[in-house]
Scaffold this active site. Structure first.
Site, PDB file in Angstrom:
ATOM      1  CG  ASP A   1      50.495  62.855  56.084  1.00 49.85           C
ATOM      2  OD1 ASP A   1      49.836  61.861  56.405  1.00 49.85           O
ATOM      3  OD2 ASP A   1      49.989  63.915  55.677  1.00 49.85           O
TER       4      ASP A   1
ATOM      5  CG  ASP B   1      48.480  24.583  20.448  1.00 51.67           C
ATOM      6  OD1 ASP B   1      47.858  23.546  20.181  1.00 51.67           O
ATOM      7  OD2 ASP B   1      49.704  24.631  20.587  1.00 51.67           O
TER       8      ASP B   1
ATOM      9  CG  LEU C   1      43.305  23.009  29.287  1.00 51.09           C
ATOM     10  CD1 LEU C   1      41.879  22.597  29.013  1.00 51.09           C
ATOM     11  CD2 LEU C   1      44.061  23.268  27.984  1.00 51.09           C
TER      12      LEU C   1
END
Length: 504
Positions: free
Chosen positions: A36, A276, A412
């Site tokens: 652990d 833009d 794009l």
């Protein structure tokens, strides 16, 4: 119980470890079995800290279960106190050690150490990491904070930043700049970089700034109830929220914020008004993460970038109510889950243009071929950058602008490459422009559209959203697509069908 490959949050003792690791002079003794102790990797490998977290493990083994594990824990506490000499200690058990019920708090108290020892009861099978961090901070504040005769005017504490927190280091720097510009001093930042002595003097400040409610709200409410300290409720992520935050802290401190508000330096509002930005308008975005960052991202997406939020959710069940209320404002039903498969299913069904989420959503988006930006923990090493990269304040708005817009712009570029791949100048077999061009008559041309093809108004409006430098190409391709199929009218659906056809 459900078997899962990924999880948004670890067990609550990891949250306690984040608090301890962020602080100085505090040591955490964790009753835990061998195996652990993996949590060290979170800080040294993921966050890239230069030192191990201040945690001592008992690391008992299977053969120890038949003996006295309680004695092993007491030895570990005494050894940690002697070796590290901390100002205070917290003690608790990991999820596995919790099953043997050794009572770490009682065992540590029996040692009679000369420093404060604060026990943590973290129900590992009901609660998770952020709750564990919040509970740890609350217990520290409750156990260490001391009453004061008078508070210092124009001072505040910053509550919430921890180790392994998403951009916490840089957020604190940005928020301190804002507060300094208003003439407000920061007395203590906790847990990050605070000592137990700093926790003791939290009540000296006039008010508290609650940066990450998942971690800080419980402690902030205790300080308000016990010492009369008010706390902020606005999270300064995005330009609008930052302005609201400035107004809120100015009111709490009794100062004039006019000059600071007029001197903001964020590019996002300018970009949102520019030509833009029309490419981004109406982009469909899915948002999921911790409640603080997901709710802030939804408001920025809608109000500052004109995105269309189509999905919103969180794994922070403790803040499910405010998330549901916000989702209702967007006309949505909030997705409250810690199952990444449910998140993946909703992303696949919604087909968003952009996903904003954690590293889990980054994997999901990559698999589905959708752009993604990380806005929330859990995160991986790349989201702990060496550079200054806050999410809060005006500079944080600039970082958000870059982080969110760039994936869409790259999308794009890919769209343009697909659209122009057969163009006579740009297709794969075309010669470089400096070596000459092919003749126009040699270029492949799309089929001419019959005169009877007409564009419906909604399709014309949608066409105008396409950047002007490829709009004519999109119009020709769409009309050619309609002509080949004998369509008399071009609808929005026709436009997108044509886009998909020519992108193959």
């Amino acid at each position: 119980m459900q078997l899962t490959l990924w999880t948004y949050e670890g067990p609550p003792h990891i949250g306690a470890m984040r608090v301890a690791t962020g602080m100085k002079g505090l040591h955490y003794v964790l009753h835990a079995p061998q195996g652990d102790t993996y949590a060290d990797l979170l800080f040294t490998m993921i966050e890239r800290r230069g030192q191990r977290p201040p945690v001592t493990y008992t690391t008992f083994q299977a053969r120890d279960l038949g003996t006295d594990t309680a004695e092993l824990f007491k030895m570990s506490v005494a050894s940690a106190h002697e070796r590290f000499k901390p100002q205070a200690m917290i003690v608790g058990a990991s999820c596995t050690a919790e099953l043997i019920q050794d009572d770490p708090g009682g065992l540590a108290a029996a040692l009679g150490l000369p420093i404060p020892v604060i026990p943590l009861e973290l129900p590992a099978y009901q609660k998770k990491e952020n709750w564990g961090a919040a509970e740890t901070l609350y217990r520290l504040v409750r156990g260490l904070a001391k009453p004061v005769e008078a508070r210092r005017p124009r001072t505040c504490n910053i509550l919430g930043p921890t180790a392994l927190g998403f951009r916490n280091r840089d957020d604190v720097v940005e928020v301190k700049k804002i507060l300094a510009s208003l003439g407000i001093d920061v007395l203590v930042t906790a847990p990050m970089d605070a000592t137990p002595a700093d926790i003791a003097r939290l009540p000296e400040a006039e008010f508290n700034v609650s940066l990450y409610p998942e971690i800080s709200e419980q402690a902030a409410r205790y300080l308000e109830k016990s010492f009369g300290q008010k706390f902020t409720t606005v999270i300064p992520i995005g330009v609008g929220a930052t302005r609201a935050f400035i107004a809120e802290v100015a009111a709490l401190a009794g100062v004039d914020a006019t000059a600071v508000l007029s001197a903001q330096n964020a590019r996002l509002p300018w970009y949102s008004r520019s030509v833009d930005s029309t490419y981004l308008t109406g982009k469909r975005v899915f948002i999921f993460g911790d409640a603080t960052h997901a709710m802030a991202a939804a408001k920025v997406a809608r109000d500052e970038l004109a995105f269309n939020v189509v999905g919103l959710g969180t794994y922070s069940r403790e803040l499910a109510r405010p998330m549901r209320e916000l989702a209702k404002e967007f006309g949505l039903e909030a997705l409250i889950t810690d199952d990444y498969l449910e998140v993946e299913k909703q992303v696949a069904e919604l087909h968003p243009d952009l996903v904003l989420g954690s590293q889990m959503e980054r994997h999901i988006a990559k698999r589905l071929g959708v752009p993604c930006a990380v806005i929330s923990a859990p995160v991986h090493v790349q989201d702990f950058p060496a550079r200054y990269s806050p999410q809060m304040g005006f500079e944080g708005a600039n970082v958000i602008f870059d982080t969110w817009v760039h994936p869409l712009m790259m999308g794009l570029e890919e769209h343009l490459l697909h659209m122009f791949r057969d163009d006579f100048e740009f297709h794969e077999q075309a010669a470089p422009s400096h070596l000459g061009h092919r003749k126009q008559e040699d270029a492949p041309t799309a089929a001419a559209a019959p005169a009877t093809v007409s564009w419906l108004p909604d399709a014309e409006d949608e066409l105008k959203k396409i950047p002007f430098f490829v709009r004519k190409k999109a119009r020709r391709n769409t009309e050619a697509y309609a002509a080949e199929r004998g369509l008399a009218h071009i609808t929005v659906e026709t436009l997108y069908d044509a886009k998909a056809h020519f992108s193959r």
